[in-house]
Design a protein around this motif. Structure first.
Motif, PDB file in Angstrom:
ATOM      1  N   SER A  12       0.875  -1.173   0.000  1.00 19.89           N
ATOM      2  CA  SER A  12       0.000   0.000   0.000  1.00 19.89           C
ATOM      3  C   SER A  12       0.911   1.222   0.000  1.00 19.89           C
ATOM      4  CB  SER A  12      -0.941  -0.003   1.206  1.00 19.89           C
ATOM      5  OG  SER A  12      -0.242  -0.171   2.418  1.00 19.89           O
ATOM      6  N   PRO A  54      -5.691  -0.170  -1.377  1.00 17.71           N
ATOM      7  CA  PRO A  54      -5.553  -1.625  -1.271  1.00 17.71           C
ATOM      8  C   PRO A  54      -6.868  -2.298  -0.902  1.00 17.71           C
ATOM      9  CG  PRO A  54      -4.525  -0.519   0.588  1.00 17.71           C
ATOM     10  CD  PRO A  54      -4.919   0.548  -0.368  1.00 17.71           C
ATOM     11  N   ARG A  69       2.023  -5.295   2.200  1.00 18.43           N
ATOM     12  CA  ARG A  69       0.780  -5.785   2.775  1.00 18.43           C
ATOM     13  C   ARG A  69       0.561  -7.279   2.560  1.00 18.43           C
ATOM     14  NH1 ARG A  69      -2.769  -1.596   3.627  1.00 18.43           N
ATOM     15  NH2 ARG A  69      -4.054  -3.193   4.627  1.00 18.43           N
TER      16      ARG A  69
END
Ligand SMILES: [Fe+2]
Length: 309
Positions: A12, A54, A69
């Motif tokens: 992200s 995201p 992530r």
């Protein structure tokens, strides 16, 4: 034979333009760009995803700011994929995405995906490093060298994640016991280096507890040789990016390295000539941390910063 490789990583990010510029400079191949996300590919077909929005289904970020992530690992057969999914699903939810990736989280809370390794991985044939000459073993005749030019990473060869000290054994055991990773070097004060079942690199994965907090440490990209590590790093510096370490050669893994701070979080590494090890290497347990590197670049010209010849 279980997990073969890193299939994709997802970050992200805040500044998509900067991230796109960074990975373009780094030498990855762009494959998608929208107003909110972008994707790049290595020569081996692994994907890097950069996302300002995201998927809300991803586990929460483990640190402030842009960060990694999710890591998706590629498995070679449907049967092995089903086995691994069943193992991780014993005590946590696993959701099958439209892309065929089974998604969950690891013990620390990082997004973890399991999917089939793309067929094109098998077609990956990058050639080799430049031949080197030494008296008694001359390999390169009548072939003066030229600059490598634009460096093109071959593949993502390892991911290093920071984890808290508390629960470190469980965090490592999750990968060893359920996902088939093998611990190659256990550095008790620092972290555990692991190899996935289908690869020969001394490590494909590092869980590092030394910083005692969760977050991305670095993602490493293999390039063919020393020249690529040096020229690639030089190019990144010329483009205005900040080197995170001096050129050197690691002790554990033996790879030549160059690290650059990444606007997506953590650092990225150009790596070459890592040790390849098989089961006979065993698990090497280090009670104290070995030196970080065999050597790093040292120059008596550091203080002046002069680049004149
Ligand atoms: Fe590394």
């Amino acid at each position: 034979m279980g997990i073969q490789r890193i299939e994709s990583v997802t970050y992200s990010v805040d500044d998509l333009d900067a991230c796109v510029r960074f990975f373009t400079d780094f030498g990855l191949t762009p494959v998608e760009r929208t107003a909110v996300r972008a994707s790049f590919e290595t020569a081996a077909g692994q994907r890097l995803h950069l996302d300002t929005l995201p998927d809300p289904a991803l586990p929460p970020a483990l640190e402030d700011g842009p960060t990694l992530r999710e890591v998706v690992w590629g498995v070679d057969t449907e049967a092995d994929l089903a086995t691994l999914v069943a193992r991780v699903g014993v005590d946590r939810e696993v959701a099958l995405g439209a892309d065929g990736v089974h998604r969950t989280r690891d013990e620390t809370g990082f997004g973890l995906g399991l999917g089939l390794t793309l067929a094109r991985a098998k077609e990956f044939a990058p050639g080799g490093p430049r031949e080197a000459n030494v008296s008694g073993a001359v390999r390169r005749w009548n072939a003066p060298l030229e600059p490598v030019g634009r460096v093109r990473p071959l593949r993502m060869c390892h991911v290093a994640l920071n984890i808290p000290k508390a629960g470190q054994e469980e965090a490592v055991a999750f990968y060893l016991d359920r996902l088939g990773f093998r611990a190659t070097d256990v550095v008790k004060p620092m972290g555990t280096f692991m190899q996935c079942e289908g690869d020969d690199d001394q490590h494909n994965f590092l869980l590092c507890h030394r910083p005692d907090r969760a977050g991305v440490n670095h993602v490493s990209y293999e390039v063919p040789g020393f020249d690529d590590v040096i020229e690639g790093g030089n190019h990144m510096i010329a483009q205005g990016w900040q080197e995170a370490r001096k050129l050197g050669r690691h002790t554990v893994g033996s790879n030549v390295f160059r690290f650059v701070h990444a606007p997506c979080g953590g650092r990225v590494e150009y790596a070459a000539d890592m040790d390849r090890v098989d089961a006979s290497y065993g698990t090497r347990v280090h009670e104290t941390t070995p030196p970080h590197h065999i050597w790093t670049l040292r120059s008596s010209r550091d203080a002046s910063g002069s680049t004149a010849s």
